[in-house]
Enzyme design. Structure first.
Site, short mmCIF file in Angstrom:
data_model
loop_
_atom_site.label_atom_id
_atom_site.label_comp_id
_atom_site.label_asym_id
_atom_site.label_seq_id
_atom_site.Cartn_x
_atom_site.Cartn_y
_atom_site.Cartn_z
N ARG A 65 -91.68 -80.96 -106.17
CA ARG A 65 -91.90 -82.14 -106.99
C ARG A 65 -92.43 -81.69 -108.34
O ARG A 65 -93.17 -80.73 -108.43
CB ARG A 65 -92.93 -83.07 -106.33
CG ARG A 65 -92.38 -83.79 -105.11
CD ARG A 65 -93.40 -84.76 -104.54
NE ARG A 65 -94.50 -84.09 -103.89
CZ ARG A 65 -95.68 -83.86 -104.43
NH1 ARG A 65 -95.95 -84.28 -105.67
NH2 ARG A 65 -96.62 -83.23 -103.76
N TYR A 204 -84.09 -81.94 -105.46
CA TYR A 204 -85.08 -81.56 -104.45
C TYR A 204 -85.81 -82.78 -103.86
O TYR A 204 -86.20 -83.70 -104.58
CB TYR A 204 -86.12 -80.59 -105.06
CG TYR A 204 -87.29 -80.45 -104.13
CD1 TYR A 204 -87.20 -79.59 -103.03
CD2 TYR A 204 -88.42 -81.24 -104.26
CE1 TYR A 204 -88.23 -79.53 -102.12
CE2 TYR A 204 -89.45 -81.17 -103.35
CZ TYR A 204 -89.35 -80.32 -102.27
OH TYR A 204 -90.35 -80.28 -101.36
N LYS A 213 -91.42 -90.60 -101.58
CA LYS A 213 -92.60 -90.73 -102.43
C LYS A 213 -92.45 -91.85 -103.46
O LYS A 213 -93.39 -92.59 -103.73
CB LYS A 213 -92.88 -89.41 -103.14
CG LYS A 213 -92.99 -88.20 -102.22
CD LYS A 213 -94.11 -88.34 -101.24
CE LYS A 213 -94.33 -87.02 -100.51
NZ LYS A 213 -95.41 -87.12 -99.52
N HIS A 233 -100.47 -92.11 -98.10
CA HIS A 233 -99.95 -90.77 -97.83
C HIS A 233 -100.66 -90.26 -96.58
O HIS A 233 -101.53 -89.40 -96.64
CB HIS A 233 -100.25 -89.90 -99.05
CG HIS A 233 -99.58 -88.57 -99.04
ND1 HIS A 233 -100.06 -87.49 -99.75
CD2 HIS A 233 -98.47 -88.11 -98.41
CE1 HIS A 233 -99.27 -86.44 -99.57
NE2 HIS A 233 -98.31 -86.79 -98.75
N SER A 255 -100.84 -82.65 -99.88
CA SER A 255 -99.61 -82.00 -99.45
C SER A 255 -99.89 -80.58 -98.96
O SER A 255 -100.68 -79.86 -99.56
CB SER A 255 -98.63 -81.92 -100.62
OG SER A 255 -98.41 -83.21 -101.12
N CYS A 257 -101.42 -79.34 -96.30
CA CYS A 257 -102.76 -79.03 -95.78
C CYS A 257 -102.82 -79.23 -94.27
O CYS A 257 -103.88 -79.49 -93.71
CB CYS A 257 -103.82 -79.90 -96.43
SG CYS A 257 -104.27 -79.38 -98.08
N THR A 260 -98.58 -82.11 -90.91
CA THR A 260 -97.56 -82.09 -89.86
C THR A 260 -98.13 -81.50 -88.57
O THR A 260 -97.80 -81.93 -87.47
CB THR A 260 -96.32 -81.30 -90.33
OG1 THR A 260 -95.92 -81.83 -91.59
CG2 THR A 260 -95.16 -81.43 -89.36
N ASP A 280 -96.12 -88.39 -92.58
CA ASP A 280 -96.35 -88.28 -94.03
C ASP A 280 -96.79 -89.58 -94.69
O ASP A 280 -97.63 -89.57 -95.57
CB ASP A 280 -95.07 -87.76 -94.71
CG ASP A 280 -95.31 -87.31 -96.14
OD1 ASP A 280 -96.35 -86.66 -96.40
OD2 ASP A 280 -94.48 -87.61 -97.01
N ASN A 369 -92.45 -73.58 -100.47
CA ASN A 369 -92.25 -75.03 -100.28
C ASN A 369 -90.90 -75.31 -99.61
O ASN A 369 -90.33 -76.38 -99.76
CB ASN A 369 -92.35 -75.75 -101.63
CG ASN A 369 -92.39 -77.26 -101.48
OD1 ASN A 369 -92.96 -77.79 -100.54
ND2 ASN A 369 -91.75 -77.97 -102.41
N SER A 370 -90.38 -74.34 -98.87
CA SER A 370 -89.10 -74.59 -98.19
C SER A 370 -89.33 -75.58 -97.04
O SER A 370 -90.44 -75.70 -96.53
CB SER A 370 -88.52 -73.28 -97.67
OG SER A 370 -89.44 -72.60 -96.85
N ARG A 371 -88.28 -76.27 -96.65
CA ARG A 371 -88.45 -77.44 -95.79
C ARG A 371 -87.49 -77.48 -94.62
O ARG A 371 -86.40 -76.92 -94.68
CB ARG A 371 -88.20 -78.72 -96.62
CG ARG A 371 -89.12 -78.88 -97.82
CD ARG A 371 -90.47 -79.33 -97.39
NE ARG A 371 -91.41 -79.44 -98.50
CZ ARG A 371 -92.34 -80.39 -98.58
NH1 ARG A 371 -92.43 -81.32 -97.66
NH2 ARG A 371 -93.18 -80.40 -99.60
#
Ligand code: OXD
Ligand code: MN
Length: 596
Positions: A65, A204, A213, A233, A255, A257, A260, A280, A369-371
């Protein structure tokens, strides 16, 4: 379908000039995935290892982001507040007209009707996203409920949020496309008064999956303010304790932390069960019984991959065995995925940029930050009734952050207003989910800093009001898994062992634990937190729970400076809470002097 939507779609099409327009009804996933493979955006993974799963590699410049390119365009600057980038709406509209003019040339414009929340629920809200990215359509089908039924709901009179997205890479006649088209002039724009979203340049996640978001939080929070609810959030879980009693808990963490991980907690104490409802975003409304009730507006998980391994979150790994879209992770030689924290590094990989990688490369194989992106239903911990329209009545709300110092493992607020003060003052060391220096402390009120669509101080005021309007609001706690000792080592084992904190919290809800009052709230009394078998000595436990008056006094200075930034918009209650805290710290300091 309503003419209003049709007119809007043709208006966007005449601006962006796509080659064609395609209406999506939710049935197109396989076809689009095949198209993405053909174009080179998706690499299919080995079907024997991971059926129906794909890897996408973004342009290395489009990986997170982009907060400094995210704008709140309210009529008045003070309505965006000091924590948002405000831009004058008319000037922004002019700018957007320039950016979007012809931006979809040579591409297909997809029209995606989507619902945030179970279609038909009184807590659901609808949107239409147009995009020129098939990756976005495919991902939106995982992350939201994409269905033509949404059009029926709109035709029957429901409101909808228009969301326009373009990667900003028009193709000239005969021009060859690239695997990840994008444009460095990223703009992620929210107009809170007209409840519109415009996003340009980035493909992204949070920049392009506009249900997430942009709609569920930035526009969502303004809808919530106007309509008397909360868009947060937060993760959402149902905990069953060994006596079989159930508790619904929402928790806000900045984010990356460990949200998940808590959402899929594997309990370390026997007899506990944790079911995932959301990981989330949580939308919270007043319920008829005087409580607050919550839903997860999303339909899938879009989690950070690195750090996810068998020891940290086996459940997350189990959720992505199939039907998964990975973005910017590494590829193994046998066609599967890998990231730091999954296992011992293999001898050879293809890294997230598509280059050869060996452990000697000295670079990360997966982007931090890969998802992974999978349907909610695939989480092995998902509550069978997770998407019930009536939602879940909340028993507790947790606020967390990544704090090396000061903040104890768990603290209970004295009451709702004190809880709002806790939420307003949480801070975290910066992570990789957003651009910016990693490791710096940043105050991230309610973990909403990049997501609150209006003045943060007005948002606090809204929170104060909501809790005081219900007879039985949830209890509010602050947690911190990340406190470090003088050698920089995190003292609490975390992950599954966070069950022990949950256990204490439930003991408070049940009035079984008494706790111990401190200036900053109630912490576990000696012996109340079950630490059996953890091998933590008294001294370490003391450090994990310590409330040091001097360093907290210094922290109040930082809080005051932070609050000052909100000027007259700051609710007087926040100042009152700060004064109360200072008085309590003074008293503790005096008591310490007498005792020493
Ligand atoms: C996310 C984030 O992607 O918070 O969830 O950045
Ligand atoms: Mn998030």
């Amino acid at each position: 379908m309503t003419t209003e939507i049709e007119n809007w779609v043709s208006e966007i099409a005449s601006l962006t000039k796509p080659d064609n327009i395609r209406w999506i009804d939710g049935s197109e996933q396989d076809e689009l995935n095949a198209l993405l493979v053909e174009r080179g955006t998706f690499t299919p993974l080995n079907p024997e290892k991971r059926p129906n799963s794909f890897l996408a590699r973004t342009n290395p410049a489009d990986v997170a982001r982009v907060e400094e390119r995210t704008f709140i365009c309210s009529e008045r600057e003070q309505d965006a507040g000091p924590t948002n980038n405000w831009f004058e709406p008319r000037a922004m509209r002019e700018k957007l007209q320039g950016l979007f003019d012809g931006s979809m040339r040579g591409r297909t414009m997809y029209v995606i009707p989507f619902s945030m929340g179970p279609i038909g629920s009184d807590q659901a809200r609808y949107g239409i996203e147009v995009t020129d990215s098939a990756y976005v359509v495919s991902s939106m089908m995982i992350m939201t409920r994409v269905s033509s039924k949404v059009l029926d709901e709109i035709a029957a009179g429901s409101e909808w949020v228009p969301a326009v997205h373009s990667v900003g890479a028009p193709l000239a006649e005969g021009e060859q496309d690239v695997a990840w088209p994008c444009n460095p002039d990223v703009h992620v724009v929210q107009f809170p008064e007209t409840k519109e979203i415009w996003s340009f340049g980035s493909g992204y996640g949070g920049n392009s999956l506009l249900g997430k978001k942009a709609m569920s939080l930035r526009i969502g929070s303004t809808m919530a303010r106007d309509e008397g609810w909360l868009a947060e959030h937060m993760l959402l879980i149902r905990i069953t304790n060994p006596e079989g009693k159930q508790f619904n808990v929402a928790a806000a963490f900045p984010s990356a932390c460990g949200k998940t991980n808590l959402a899929m907690l594997k309990p370390s104490l026997p007899g506990y069960k944790v079911e995932t409802i959301g990981d989330d975003i949580t939308w919270i409304a007043k319920s008829a019984s005087g409580k607050l009730k919550a839903i997860n507006p999303e339909y899938g998980l879009f989690g950070v991959a690195p750090g996810t391994g068998p020891d940290t979150n086996q459940h997350a790994l189990d959720s992505m065995k199939e039907n998964a879209v990975f973005t910017n992770v590494a590829l193994t030689d046998d066609g599967d995925v890998w990231w730091e924290g999954l296992s011992e590094p293999p001898a050879h990989l293809t890294d997230w940029k598509g280059n050869d990688w060996t452990p000697e490369s000295g670079e990360l194989a997966a982007h931090p930050n890969s998802r992974f992106c999978v349907p909610m239903e695939q989480a092995p911990t998902v509550a069978p009734d997770w998407d019930r329209a009536e939602g879940f009545e909340l028993d507790a709300i947790l606020f967390g952050g990544r704090r090396a110092t000061n903040v104890p493992l768990v603290t209970e607020s004295r009451d709702w207003n004190h809880g709002v003060f806790m939420g307003a003052t949480i801070a975290s060391e910066q992570t990789a989910a957003a651009e910016g220096p990693v490791g710096q402390l940043r105050r991230d009120p309610f973990a909403m800093l990049p997501f609150c669509g209006y003045n943060m101080a007005d948002y606090w005021n809204h929170w104060l009001n909501i809790g005081n309007e219900v007879s039985n609001p949830p209890k509010i706690f602050q947690v911190n898994w990340f406190r470090k000792d003088e050698n920089g080592r995190i003292m609490w084992p975390g992950f599954s062992e966070n069950t022990r904190v949950v256990d204490w919290i439930i003991g408070r809800l049940e009035n079984k634990n008494k706790g111990q009052a401190t200036p900053i709230g109630r912490i576990p009394a000696t012996g109340e937190l079950n630490i059996e078998g953890l091998g933590l000595d008294d001294e370490t436990m003391q450090k994990i729970m310590d409330v040091d008056s001097d360093s907290w006094m210094a922290e109040t200075e930082m809080i005051e400076a932070f609050f000052d930034g909100f000027g007259l918009a700051l609710p007087p209650e926040m100042t009152r809470q700060l004064h109360w805290l200072r008085n309590q710290l003074e008293l503790q300091r005096e008591a310490e002097l007498v005792n020493n």
